[in-house]
Design a protein around this motif. Structure first.
Motif, PDB file in Angstrom:
ATOM      1  N   PRO A 126       6.286  11.738   4.153  1.00 49.82           N
ATOM      2  CA  PRO A 126       7.351  11.132   3.344  1.00 49.82           C
ATOM      3  C   PRO A 126       7.513  11.807   1.979  1.00 49.82           C
ATOM      4  CG  PRO A 126       5.571   9.540   3.838  1.00 49.82           C
ATOM      5  CD  PRO A 126       5.329  10.742   4.670  1.00 49.82           C
ATOM      6  N   ILE A 127       6.429  12.287   1.421  1.00 53.93           N
ATOM      7  CA  ILE A 127       6.501  12.874   0.075  1.00 53.93           C
ATOM      8  C   ILE A 127       7.478  14.052   0.024  1.00 53.93           C
ATOM      9  CG2 ILE A 127       4.526  14.439   0.363  1.00 53.93           C
ATOM     10  CD1 ILE A 127       5.176  12.325  -2.761  1.00 53.93           C
ATOM     11  N   ASP A 128       7.590  14.784   1.134  1.00 51.25           N
ATOM     12  CA  ASP A 128       8.542  15.912   1.171  1.00 51.25           C
ATOM     13  C   ASP A 128       9.962  15.430   0.902  1.00 51.25           C
ATOM     14  OD1 ASP A 128       6.330  17.286   1.942  1.00 51.25           O
ATOM     15  OD2 ASP A 128       6.931  17.519   4.058  1.00 51.25           O
ATOM     16  N   PHE A 129      10.278  14.246   1.438  1.00 53.65           N
ATOM     17  CA  PHE A 129      11.632  13.731   1.276  1.00 53.65           C
ATOM     18  C   PHE A 129      11.851  13.196  -0.141  1.00 53.65           C
ATOM     19  CE2 PHE A 129      10.876  13.906   5.756  1.00 53.65           C
ATOM     20  CZ  PHE A 129      12.085  14.323   6.277  1.00 53.65           C
ATOM     21  N   GLU A 140       2.894  -1.773  -6.403  1.00 46.32           N
ATOM     22  CA  GLU A 140       2.235  -0.537  -6.004  1.00 46.32           C
ATOM     23  C   GLU A 140       1.991  -0.476  -4.491  1.00 46.32           C
ATOM     24  OE1 GLU A 140      -0.676   2.353  -5.085  1.00 46.32           O
ATOM     25  OE2 GLU A 140      -1.104   0.199  -5.001  1.00 46.32           O
ATOM     26  N   PRO A 141       1.552  -1.589  -3.858  1.00 45.47           N
ATOM     27  CA  PRO A 141       1.325  -1.510  -2.403  1.00 45.47           C
ATOM     28  C   PRO A 141       2.594  -1.133  -1.623  1.00 45.47           C
ATOM     29  CG  PRO A 141       0.340  -3.516  -3.297  1.00 45.47           C
ATOM     30  CD  PRO A 141       1.148  -2.905  -4.408  1.00 45.47           C
ATOM     31  N   VAL A 142       3.749  -1.615  -2.091  1.00 46.61           N
ATOM     32  CA  VAL A 142       4.993  -1.284  -1.384  1.00 46.61           C
ATOM     33  C   VAL A 142       5.304   0.196  -1.575  1.00 46.61           C
ATOM     34  CG1 VAL A 142       7.458  -1.764  -1.173  1.00 46.61           C
ATOM     35  CG2 VAL A 142       5.872  -3.627  -1.726  1.00 46.61           C
ATOM     36  N   VAL A 143       5.221   0.639  -2.826  1.00 46.32           N
ATOM     37  CA  VAL A 143       5.574   2.034  -3.119  1.00 46.32           C
ATOM     38  C   VAL A 143       4.601   2.991  -2.427  1.00 46.32           C
ATOM     39  CG1 VAL A 143       5.814   3.767  -4.945  1.00 46.32           C
ATOM     40  CG2 VAL A 143       6.673   1.435  -5.309  1.00 46.32           C
ATOM     41  N   SER A 144       3.310   2.701  -2.527  1.00 47.44           N
ATOM     42  CA  SER A 144       2.379   3.669  -1.951  1.00 47.44           C
ATOM     43  C   SER A 144       2.445   3.658  -0.431  1.00 47.44           C
ATOM     44  CB  SER A 144       0.958   3.483  -2.479  1.00 47.44           C
ATOM     45  OG  SER A 144       0.385   2.368  -1.880  1.00 47.44           O
ATOM     46  N   ASN A 145       2.743   2.497   0.136  1.00 43.98           N
ATOM     47  CA  ASN A 145       2.937   2.472   1.595  1.00 43.98           C
ATOM     48  C   ASN A 145       4.108   3.372   1.992  1.00 43.98           C
ATOM     49  OD1 ASN A 145       2.502   1.476   4.323  1.00 43.98           O
ATOM     50  ND2 ASN A 145       4.374   0.277   4.026  1.00 43.98           N
ATOM     51  N   LEU A 146       5.161   3.344   1.187  1.00 45.58           N
ATOM     52  CA  LEU A 146       6.322   4.186   1.504  1.00 45.58           C
ATOM     53  C   LEU A 146       5.990   5.662   1.313  1.00 45.58           C
ATOM     54  CD1 LEU A 146       9.284   2.188  -0.125  1.00 45.58           C
ATOM     55  CD2 LEU A 146       8.956   2.674   2.308  1.00 45.58           C
ATOM     56  N   VAL A 147       5.402   5.965   0.184  1.00 49.03           N
ATOM     57  CA  VAL A 147       5.207   7.373  -0.149  1.00 49.03           C
ATOM     58  C   VAL A 147       4.122   8.015   0.724  1.00 49.03           C
ATOM     59  CG1 VAL A 147       4.508   8.943  -2.001  1.00 49.03           C
ATOM     60  CG2 VAL A 147       6.035   7.034  -2.499  1.00 49.03           C
ATOM     61  N   HIS A 148       3.127   7.228   1.118  1.00 49.63           N
ATOM     62  CA  HIS A 148       2.017   7.829   1.879  1.00 49.63           C
ATOM     63  C   HIS A 148       2.089   7.600   3.383  1.00 49.63           C
ATOM     64  CE1 HIS A 148       0.334   8.954  -1.872  1.00 49.63           C
ATOM     65  NE2 HIS A 148       0.232   7.703  -2.291  1.00 49.63           N
ATOM     66  N   HIS A 149       2.735   6.514   3.801  1.00 50.91           N
ATOM     67  CA  HIS A 149       2.769   6.246   5.250  1.00 50.91           C
ATOM     68  C   HIS A 149       4.194   6.154   5.772  1.00 50.91           C
ATOM     69  CE1 HIS A 149      -1.478   5.492   4.903  1.00 50.91           C
ATOM     70  NE2 HIS A 149      -1.241   4.625   3.925  1.00 50.91           N
ATOM     71  N   LEU A 151      12.233   6.802   3.962  1.00 55.85           N
ATOM     72  CA  LEU A 151      12.499   7.860   2.992  1.00 55.85           C
ATOM     73  C   LEU A 151      13.198   9.050   3.654  1.00 55.85           C
ATOM     74  CD1 LEU A 151       9.274   7.719   0.767  1.00 55.85           C
ATOM     75  CD2 LEU A 151      11.302   6.246   0.783  1.00 55.85           C
ATOM     76  N   ALA A 152      12.869   9.291   4.915  1.00 53.43           N
ATOM     77  CA  ALA A 152      13.503  10.418   5.615  1.00 53.43           C
ATOM     78  C   ALA A 152      15.001  10.203   5.778  1.00 53.43           C
ATOM     79  CB  ALA A 152      12.853  10.610   6.970  1.00 53.43           C
ATOM     80  N   ASP A 153      15.425   8.947   5.839  1.00 53.67           N
ATOM     81  CA  ASP A 153      16.853   8.667   6.041  1.00 53.67           C
ATOM     82  C   ASP A 153      17.587   8.334   4.738  1.00 53.67           C
ATOM     83  OD1 ASP A 153      17.112   9.139   8.746  1.00 53.67           O
ATOM     84  OD2 ASP A 153      16.794   7.052   9.358  1.00 53.67           O
ATOM     85  N   PHE A 154      16.880   8.366   3.618  1.00 56.90           N
ATOM     86  CA  PHE A 154      17.503   7.904   2.373  1.00 56.90           C
ATOM     87  C   PHE A 154      18.720   8.750   1.973  1.00 56.90           C
ATOM     88  CE2 PHE A 154      18.217   7.901  -2.170  1.00 56.90           C
ATOM     89  CZ  PHE A 154      18.274   6.541  -2.460  1.00 56.90           C
ATOM     90  N   THR A 155      18.562  10.052   1.990  1.00 59.46           N
ATOM     91  CA  THR A 155      19.642  10.930   1.515  1.00 59.46           C
ATOM     92  C   THR A 155      20.905  10.732   2.347  1.00 59.46           C
ATOM     93  OG1 THR A 155      17.914  12.485   0.879  1.00 59.46           O
ATOM     94  CG2 THR A 155      20.176  13.315   0.892  1.00 59.46           C
ATOM     95  N   SER A 156      20.681  10.645   3.634  1.00 58.30           N
ATOM     96  CA  SER A 156      21.818  10.469   4.529  1.00 58.30           C
ATOM     97  C   SER A 156      22.453   9.074   4.336  1.00 58.30           C
ATOM     98  CB  SER A 156      21.287  10.676   5.950  1.00 58.30           C
ATOM     99  OG  SER A 156      22.085  10.069   6.889  1.00 58.30           O
ATOM    100  N   TYR A 157      21.628   8.090   4.053  1.00 63.79           N
ATOM    101  CA  TYR A 157      22.132   6.733   3.808  1.00 63.79           C
ATOM    102  C   TYR A 157      22.987   6.712   2.542  1.00 63.79           C
ATOM    103  CZ  TYR A 157      21.899   1.646   2.857  1.00 63.79           C
ATOM    104  OH  TYR A 157      22.191   0.328   2.597  1.00 63.79           O
ATOM    105  N   ALA A 158      22.487   7.354   1.494  1.00 68.96           N
ATOM    106  CA  ALA A 158      23.234   7.374   0.223  1.00 68.96           C
ATOM    107  C   ALA A 158      24.580   8.078   0.414  1.00 68.96           C
ATOM    108  CB  ALA A 158      22.392   8.055  -0.854  1.00 68.96           C
ATOM    109  N   ALA A 159      24.577   9.131   1.212  1.00 70.11           N
ATOM    110  CA  ALA A 159      25.847   9.846   1.450  1.00 70.11           C
ATOM    111  C   ALA A 159      26.823   8.944   2.198  1.00 70.11           C
ATOM    112  CB  ALA A 159      25.568  11.127   2.240  1.00 70.11           C
ATOM    113  N   ALA A 160      26.311   8.205   3.178  1.00 75.02           N
ATOM    114  CA  ALA A 160      27.185   7.285   3.927  1.00 75.02           C
ATOM    115  C   ALA A 160      27.724   6.196   3.009  1.00 75.02           C
ATOM    116  CB  ALA A 160      26.418   6.665   5.095  1.00 75.02           C
TER     117      ALA A 160
END
Ligand code: 6GP
Length: 827
Positions: free
Chosen positions: A724-727, A755-764, A770-779
């Motif tokens: 996820p960090i790549d995204f 922090e538990p929510v953020v780190s769960n997203l960023v690390h797991h 996160l992989a779909d965020f950019t495409s979601y924002a564009a839509a």
């Protein structure tokens, strides 16, 4: 019948029951009779609850003749019917629906007005029976509505939970669950029949015995409970038909122990009673503890055994030839919860009715069909064999034999392919019983609930079974009842549709197609838009009265309502809200550039699902900050009304402009909220998941905002390794949204809270938000662009309505009938 029994002679006693007169006078008279005779009060002394009960009783009286006639008709016709076995029915309020079915809505309103009462105030008193968690339970409620409307004989079987789904409140933004005591004032819709209780057994051991030279098995149970049926009417729409929903309530075989009570040990005196009656106490008790899990299995067996016994011993004629059972009934298994019914029917046929095993198995395989409602592996139920053996020892033996014979067949086909045999065994290597496998082996058909889901079920979850049983797997795409979710929820739109294409569409929803040409008609568009605006005002009023919220008139209403699950990705939407907020307050975007939107969330989290509860907390925290920040005032608002339920859905759905269906592709089996929104003229922003795929195909790409990875892309990313960090690094808006949460901007400066929510997203990020965020924002930018062109938006909204007729649950029922049940209507 005995010859000495006297026969009725009075003309009223031999004639079928008749309904009260369908006029305002007739209604008033019946209402007052019910108030006086049923509640024991005069109008002038009645409480609001008295009036609600009397009104409900009056509506019931109008349905009664039809119900009794249908019960009789179905008994004499002896034709094949559907016994729908479901642990959940999320019914919603009954009064309006039943009034609609009788066609007496207006008369009732006038009659109450003539008594000096406002029917809206009376109907507001109904507490909805929340006997389900979400999609699966609501689907069951839509299906029984459709079957009644189509005149197909059906009994819905389930559990009358004393407490339904918890009532959700927020304390400091965090979910707090309260017991849903929906029965505390009684229920006017149910008919309890304690005299018809079934005895349901548990525990004990099995033994073999010699039955005239044949060795047979029998079960010597250790304890029993009584299953008391409560019948509910399920009226068809304007067709004079009424089916039955039969919910079972647990009662101790013996009341409390008087001797112990008299000796002063009050707790001990009621211990056995409490234990037995706990079975129908609560919907889905927590199953994270061993006790909870056992209770859940008790519930499942309790209602399934009662239902099978009800059908076999009471509904069928006494001398019925059970080899012909498949001509009379199909037991539809609503997910794995009722699958213990398979060994139960075997037990009844072999142990109780004396059939040979092979004959019983042939009958059983024709009498069941199984619907799977999920793809999440953790939701496919397995029961540890020690638990099953302790609670239902005979059933475990039967399951072992079914499995042995099945695996023999597999060996015959494939030789000693031990790997395959291990994969296909109903008994897992650790000894647990895989209920989905049992259902698949026993079911005449197995279906998923949307095209994509059915395909993944065959290809990924049960591929060996698909190969072994050609033709067994099929798809039936879900649907929703247009009676509740268009006619009742959206009277303005219903009127407009009827004025435009005439009546008839409510029972033939494909006719909505006739609206298509009107999308290009400016005056129709205007009428359509003003219905939407009125619905938004009605929602604003509701939310104000209910939760003290104010909704800005000119805002786009952007709605995400459904259970809270990580796979559904409420966090994806929340991150986008935070990024928009951040863009404005940091000055990167001027407020004037942002389309004014009100975001509405509605979601309950399972009490034991910690991450889901943290996400609820975060949504509320973001809402609190955003809603009170003058820099975004008039631009962004986040509303999270607590206790989202069917009643609130009926307000929210017709008001929405934008419907958020943003699960990770391959995770949402179907969705049905997505269908309700499209039918009510919201546009969808969604992934290629579940029934979204079919919605998009039908309404057209240009009327749907698609984004995100496809299911094969998700699979590839998971295989190659998801980081996820790549995204995050690749999208500054995403990075700054996450940073803002981490900085404590939504938690009084304390970054540790979320922090538990953020780190769960960023690390797991198990569901790749996160992989779909950019495409979601564009839509979302495309959403803004189209919304800016009011006429174009309205045109798309109309086309969504016109092209969503496929998603009627009447169509789903036709598919089940044609492909699985073969149960024609009884005329
Ligand atoms: C739900 C699915 O999650 C949803 O996608 C579907 O629309 C609905 O069933 C009706 O088919 N599943 C459940 O609620 C559930 O408990 C075990 O599945």
């Amino acid at each position: 019948s005995t010859p000495s029994r006297p026969q009725p002679t009075h003309p009223l006693a031999v004639a079928p029951v008749t309904a009260p007169e369908a006029t305002v006078d007739g209604f008033v008279e019946q209402f007052l009779r019910n108030l006086n005779n049923g509640r024991g009060v005069a109008l002038s002394a009645s409480t609001p609850n008295d009036r609600y009960f009397a009104l409900a009783a009056t509506v019931r009286d109008y349905l009664m003749a039809r119900w009794l006639e249908d019960v009789r008709r179905q008994r004499t016709a002896q034709s094949k019917g559907v016994a729908y076995l479901s642990a959940e029915y999320l019914l919603g309020r009954q009064l309006d629906n039943n009034l609609l079915a009788t066609g007496l809505t207006e008369i009732a309103g006038e009659a109450l007005a003539a008594c000096g009462l406002d029917i809206d105030e009376v109907r507001a008193l109904e507490i909805e029976p929340g006997l389900g968690n979400g999609g699966l339970g609501r689907l069951a409620a839509c299906f029984i509505d459709s079957l009644a409307t189509m005149g197909v004989p059906n009994i819905g079987y389930g559990i009358r939970y004393e407490y339904g789904i918890f009532r959700q409140t927020f304390v400091d933004g965090q979910q707090v669950e309260q017991a849903d005591s929906w029965l505390s004032l009684g229920s006017p819709w149910e008919f309890p029949h304690p005299e018809a209780a079934q005895t349901i057994s548990f525990g004990g051991h099995t033994e073999t015995y010699d039955d005239d030279g044949v060795v047979r098995s029998r079960w010597i149970p250790a304890w029993n409970v009584q299953a008391v049926p409560h019948n509910y009417m399920v009226p068809g729409y304007h067709n004079g038909r009424v089916n039955t929903l039969r919910l079972w309530s647990a009662q101790a075989t013996q009341g409390f122990d008087l001797r112990t009570f008299n000796s002063g040990d009050y707790q001990e005196a009621v211990r056995a009673q409490t234990y037995a009656e706990n079975i129908s106490k609560v919907l889905y008790p927590e199953d994270s503890t061993p006790q909870g899990k056992e209770l859940r299995l008790q519930q499942q067996y309790f209602f399934v055994a009662a239902s099978i016994s009800d059908f076999v011993n009471l509904i069928l004629p006494r001398d019925f030839d059970l080899t012909r059972l498949p001509e009379r009934v199909i037991f539809q298994l609503n997910d794995t919860h009722p699958v213990i019914g398979v060994p139960e029917l075997m037990r009844v046929l072999v142990d109780e009715k004396g059939l040979e095993w092979d004959a019983a198995w042939a009958i059983t395989r024709e009498c069941f069909a199984y619907t799977c409602h999920t793809l999440l592996p953790e939701a496919l139920e397995v029961w540890p064999s020690d638990l099953l053996g302790r609670l239902l020892p005979r059933h475990l033996e039967i399951i072992y034999r079914i499995n042995d014979e099945f695996l023999d067949e597999v060996r015959e086909r494939y030789g000693d392919d031990e790997d395959r045999i291990r994969r296909m065994s109903i008994i897992a290597p650790d000894g647990a019983v895989r209920m989905a496998f049992l259902a698949t082996v026993a079911g005449s058909k197995v279906n998923g609930v949307a095209e994509l889901h059915s395909q993944l079920l065959r290809e990924k979850v049960l591929p060996d079974f698909d190969e072994f049983f050609p033709g067994k797997f099929t798809n039936v795409t879900n649907g929703v009842t247009p009676r509740r979710f268009v006619k009742l929820a959206n009277p303005g739109l219903s009127r407009l549709i009827t004025d435009t294409i005439g009546p008839g569409w409510l029972t033939d929803l494909d006719r909505l197609r006739e609206l298509e040409p009107f999308a290009d008609d400016a005056s129709f568009r205007q009428a359509f838009a003003s219905v939407k605006a009125a619905n938004k005002r009605a929602l604003a009023k509701t939310l104000h009265a209910r939760d003290g919220f104010t909704v800005d008139d000119g805002h786009m209403l952007d709605v995400m309502v459904k259970r809270l699950h990580e796979y559904k990705r409420q966090t994806l939407k929340l991150l986008h809200i935070v990024s928009q907020y951040d863009a404005i307050v940091s000055g990167r975007v001027s407020p004037a550039e942002v389309t004014p939107r009100t975001f509405v969330f509605g979601a309950k989290a399972a009490p034991g699902y910690a991450m889901a509860k943290r996400i609820i907390h975060l949504i509320n925290a973001v809402g609190e900050v955003v809603n009170s920040d003058p820099r975004v005032e008039g631009r962004l608002a986040v509303l999270f009304p607590p206790n989202y339920n069917v009643t609130l859905a009926e307000r929210v759905v017709p008001a929405a402009d934008l419907s958020e269906q943003i699960s990770l592709a391959g995770k949402e089996a179907s969705g049905t909220g997505n269908m309700k929104f499209a039918l009510n003229g919201a546009l969808t922003i969604g992934t290629d998941d579940g029934a979204n795929v079919e919605i998009r195909q039908l309404v057209g790409d240009e009327n749907f905002f698609l984004f995100g990875m496809t299911e094969p892309e998700v699979a590839t990313l998971a295989e190659t390794g998801y980081h996820p960090i790549d995204f995050v690094r690749a999208d500054e808006n995403l990075q700054s949204a996450l940073d803002l949460i981490s900085s404590g901007a939504f938690s009084c400066g304390d970054g540790s809270v979320f922090e538990p929510v953020v780190s769960n997203l960023v690390h797991h990020d198990p569901f790749m938000a996160l992989a779909d965020f950019t495409s979601y924002a564009a839509a979302q930018q495309k959403v803004d662009a189209l919304y800016a062109d009011t006429e174009a938006w309205t045109r798309s909204a109309i086309l969504n309505v016109a092209r969503s007729g496929f998603f009627s649950s009447d169509r789903s029922m036709r598919d089940y009938i044609d492909r699985i049940w073969h149960t024609p209507p009884v005329r």
